[in-house]
Design an enzyme around this catalytic site. Structure first.
Site, PDB file in Angstrom:
ATOM      1  N   TYR A 146      -0.945  30.522 -13.102  1.00  0.00           N
ATOM      2  CA  TYR A 146      -2.308  29.985 -13.125  1.00  0.00           C
ATOM      3  C   TYR A 146      -2.442  28.913 -14.206  1.00  0.00           C
ATOM      4  O   TYR A 146      -2.973  27.827 -13.969  1.00  0.00           O
ATOM      5  CB  TYR A 146      -3.313  31.111 -13.357  1.00  0.00           C
ATOM      6  CG  TYR A 146      -4.757  30.679 -13.240  1.00  0.00           C
ATOM      7  CD1 TYR A 146      -5.384  30.611 -12.000  1.00  0.00           C
ATOM      8  CD2 TYR A 146      -5.498  30.340 -14.366  1.00  0.00           C
ATOM      9  CE1 TYR A 146      -6.703  30.210 -11.876  1.00  0.00           C
ATOM     10  CE2 TYR A 146      -6.820  29.932 -14.262  1.00  0.00           C
ATOM     11  CZ  TYR A 146      -7.423  29.873 -13.015  1.00  0.00           C
ATOM     12  OH  TYR A 146      -8.731  29.471 -12.911  1.00  0.00           O
ATOM     13  N   SER A 177      -9.737  24.316 -15.499  1.00  0.00           N
ATOM     14  CA  SER A 177      -9.946  25.621 -16.132  1.00  0.00           C
ATOM     15  C   SER A 177      -9.883  25.446 -17.646  1.00  0.00           C
ATOM     16  O   SER A 177      -9.351  24.440 -18.147  1.00  0.00           O
ATOM     17  CB  SER A 177      -8.851  26.593 -15.666  1.00  0.00           C
ATOM     18  OG  SER A 177      -8.817  27.761 -16.454  1.00  0.00           O
TER      19      SER A 177
END
Length: 255
Positions: A160, A147
């Site tokens: 996350y 990410s």
């Protein structure tokens, strides 16, 4: 262009029912790979499109919020498709809350899915790939989905950010251990991709403008943009690429 040919290869793609996972599965199939679409939600549309490309597609139902189905996934794919050459760890979840209010439940749910299961699925696939490479000399390829938050902090997504930072580190560790065993381990870090998951951001006029102003390419990415990177990393063209976190972000990190 035969260096990018994946004919005869079997690829597991988790979370292949929509968005980035679907884009990767279709790109790998277009390059010649048979696909095992693994996830809690059956990727029936994806499989129909894979078969339309002339490739096999196996639907594997598995709840990847825990490690329970991991060994069974690998065994089923090998038994029904005849091998496992490529693993794409795409499935993931996100929970949002201020750090001072973030719950242990939300922390565990995200870290278990995005990091713990990613490791143990890579482990199970890696065992098979290493043994196969010893017998045949054929390489295995593992592609994790990282990410932008593998590089940046973000806000209101502590678990996350932690999980995707962990994915980046895990990718490098596995590359260090398995490169000599003919298994390539790399990751793709997608930028802002136009999928169902980002529909709200795209519809928000202010946020959409702010995002586009930050991206040198001047557009949202498409799942196909990630698919092309996956084909590269899964192919012979990337045999000497190890432990890389490939940002596919339209230049987001460069600005």
């Amino acid at each position: 262009m035969s260096i990018f040919d994946l004919t005869g290869r079997v690829a597991v793609v988790t979370g292949a029912n929509t968005g980035i996972g679907q884009g990767i599965a279709l790109a790998l199939a277009a390059a010649g790979a048979d696909i095992a679409a693994v996830g809690r939600t059956p990727a029936e549309e994806t499989c129909e499109k894979v078969k339309a490309l002339g490739r096999k597609c196996l639907l594997v139902k598995a709840d990847l919020s825990s490690t329970a189905p991991v060994e069974g996934v690998v065994d089923q794919v090998v038994n029904e498709l005849g091998g496992l050459h490529i693993l794409v760890n795409n499935a993931g979840i996100i929970r949002r809350a201020d750090a001072v209010e973030f719950t242990e439940e939300d922390w565990d749910a995200v870290v278990d899915t995005n990091l713990k299961v990613v490791f143990f699925l890579a482990q199970a696939a890696g065992r098979h790939m290493i043994a196969h490479a010893e017998k045949t000399g054929e390489r295995g390829k593992i592609i994790n989905i990282a990410s932008m938050l593998s590089f940046q902090g973000g806000i209101r997504v502590p678990s996350y950010t932690a999980s995707k930072s962990g994915v980046a580190g895990l990718t490098k560790l596995l590359a260090c251990e398995w490169a000599s065993k003919l298994v390539n381990v790399n990751a793709i870090a997608p930028g802002y991709i136009a999928t169902n998951n980002t529909a709200a951001l795209q519809a928000d006029e202010t946020r959409n403008r702010q995002i586009l102003e930050r991206i040198p390419e001047g557009r949202w990415g498409a799942p196909e943009d990630i698919g092309g990177a996956a084909v590269f990393l899964a192919s012979g063209a990337a045999d000497y690429v190890q432990g890389q976190i490939l940002a596919v972000d339209g230049g987001w990190l460069a600005r």
